[in-house]
Scaffold this motif. Structure first.
Motif, PDB file in Angstrom:
ATOM      1  N   LYS A 154      28.973  -3.258 -14.753  1.00 48.51           N
ATOM      2  CA  LYS A 154      27.782  -4.096 -14.638  1.00 48.51           C
ATOM      3  C   LYS A 154      28.000  -5.431 -15.307  1.00 48.51           C
ATOM      4  N   ASN A 155      27.192  -6.395 -14.887  1.00 49.89           N
ATOM      5  CA  ASN A 155      27.141  -7.709 -15.503  1.00 49.89           C
ATOM      6  C   ASN A 155      25.691  -7.922 -15.898  1.00 49.89           C
ATOM      7  N   ASP A 156      25.401  -7.770 -17.173  1.00 42.96           N
ATOM      8  CA  ASP A 156      24.020  -7.858 -17.639  1.00 42.96           C
ATOM      9  C   ASP A 156      23.430  -9.243 -17.408  1.00 42.96           C
ATOM     10  N   ALA A 157      24.236 -10.260 -17.554  1.00 43.32           N
ATOM     11  CA  ALA A 157      23.733 -11.625 -17.380  1.00 43.32           C
ATOM     12  C   ALA A 157      23.271 -11.879 -15.953  1.00 43.32           C
ATOM     13  N   LYS A 158      23.852 -11.145 -15.012  1.00 43.93           N
ATOM     14  CA  LYS A 158      23.500 -11.322 -13.599  1.00 43.93           C
ATOM     15  C   LYS A 158      22.623 -10.197 -13.072  1.00 43.93           C
ATOM     16  N   ASN A 159      22.243  -9.248 -13.951  1.00 41.90           N
ATOM     17  CA  ASN A 159      21.441  -8.082 -13.517  1.00 41.90           C
ATOM     18  C   ASN A 159      22.089  -7.405 -12.316  1.00 41.90           C
ATOM     19  N   THR A 160      23.390  -7.258 -12.377  1.00 43.09           N
ATOM     20  CA  THR A 160      24.148  -6.759 -11.236  1.00 43.09           C
ATOM     21  C   THR A 160      25.007  -5.566 -11.642  1.00 43.09           C
ATOM     22  N   VAL A 161      25.032  -4.583 -10.765  1.00 45.82           N
ATOM     23  CA  VAL A 161      25.912  -3.430 -10.936  1.00 45.82           C
ATOM     24  C   VAL A 161      26.890  -3.404  -9.767  1.00 45.82           C
ATOM     25  N   TYR A 162      28.103  -2.942 -10.048  1.00 43.37           N
ATOM     26  CA  TYR A 162      29.148  -2.890  -9.041  1.00 43.37           C
ATOM     27  C   TYR A 162      29.649  -1.453  -8.896  1.00 43.37           C
ATOM     28  N   LEU A 163      30.158  -1.160  -7.723  1.00 41.04           N
ATOM     29  CA  LEU A 163      30.844   0.107  -7.509  1.00 41.04           C
ATOM     30  C   LEU A 163      32.164  -0.212  -6.812  1.00 41.04           C
ATOM     31  N   GLN A 164      33.247  -0.116  -7.549  1.00 42.26           N
ATOM     32  CA  GLN A 164      34.578  -0.301  -6.983  1.00 42.26           C
ATOM     33  C   GLN A 164      35.045   1.033  -6.445  1.00 42.26           C
ATOM     34  N   MET A 165      35.313   1.074  -5.153  1.00 42.73           N
ATOM     35  CA  MET A 165      35.685   2.315  -4.487  1.00 42.73           C
ATOM     36  C   MET A 165      37.114   2.195  -3.992  1.00 42.73           C
ATOM     37  N   ASN A 166      38.003   2.985  -4.559  1.00 39.31           N
ATOM     38  CA  ASN A 166      39.411   2.988  -4.169  1.00 39.31           C
ATOM     39  C   ASN A 166      39.776   4.319  -3.528  1.00 39.31           C
ATOM     40  N   SER A 221      33.319  14.408  -7.097  1.00 34.94           N
ATOM     41  CA  SER A 221      34.004  14.038  -5.861  1.00 34.94           C
ATOM     42  C   SER A 221      34.584  12.627  -5.890  1.00 34.94           C
ATOM     43  N   VAL A 222      34.133  11.794  -6.844  1.00 32.66           N
ATOM     44  CA  VAL A 222      34.615  10.411  -6.882  1.00 32.66           C
ATOM     45  C   VAL A 222      35.356  10.068  -8.165  1.00 32.66           C
ATOM     46  N   LYS A 223      35.414  10.990  -9.102  1.00 29.49           N
ATOM     47  CA  LYS A 223      36.099  10.728 -10.370  1.00 29.49           C
ATOM     48  C   LYS A 223      37.550  10.341 -10.122  1.00 29.49           C
ATOM     49  N   GLY A 224      37.966   9.279 -10.813  1.00 31.11           N
ATOM     50  CA  GLY A 224      39.336   8.804 -10.665  1.00 31.11           C
ATOM     51  C   GLY A 224      39.531   7.847  -9.504  1.00 31.11           C
ATOM     52  N   ARG A 225      38.537   7.741  -8.623  1.00 36.83           N
ATOM     53  CA  ARG A 225      38.641   6.836  -7.468  1.00 36.83           C
ATOM     54  C   ARG A 225      37.620   5.704  -7.518  1.00 36.83           C
TER      55      ARG A 225
END
Length: 119
Positions: free
Chosen positions: A71-83, A62-66
């Motif tokens: 992630k940024n390993d140095a910051k132990n952070t994951v992101y989700l860009q939702m377009n 349902s979200v493929k392509g959007r």
């Protein structure tokens, strides 16, 4: 003691974009994988995307392509860009991580961040 803290949710019009962040903190040696789930009102919590230690990614159909997970390993952070957000993307979004800690491998959930897509 480990903690996941999410941010970036909010109200957006259909077609808009949002970026969610999730940062892990505590006695963490490394992170095996980080996932984003979402739960809409009255529905089960479903996997949206995940990213492994080697940066392999996986997405719900349902979200493929959007949506894009990164992630940024140095910051132990994951992101989700939702377009190209749609009203059906409205949900509480949760971060989940499999962490390698001083107490072994632990799974941890964030508190959730609400995303509302509406005009």
């Amino acid at each position: 003691q480990v903690e996941l803290v999410e941010s970036g949710g909010g109200l957006m019009q259909p077609g808009g974009s949002l970026r969610l962040s999730c940062t892990a903190s505590g006695s963490i040696f490394s992170i095996n994988a980080m996932d984003w789930y979402r739960q809409a009102p009255g529905k089960e919590r479903d996997l949206v995307a995940n990213i492994t230690r080697s940066s392999t990614t996986n997405y719900a159909d349902s979200v493929k392509g959007r949506f894009t997970i990164s992630k940024n390993d140095a910051k132990n952070t994951v992101y989700l860009q939702m377009n190209s957000l749609k009203p059906e993307d409205t949900a509480v979004y949760y971060c989940y991580a499999e962490l390698v800690t001083t107490r072994g491998i632990l799974g941890a959930w964030g508190q959730g961040t609400l995303v509302t897509v509406s005009s």
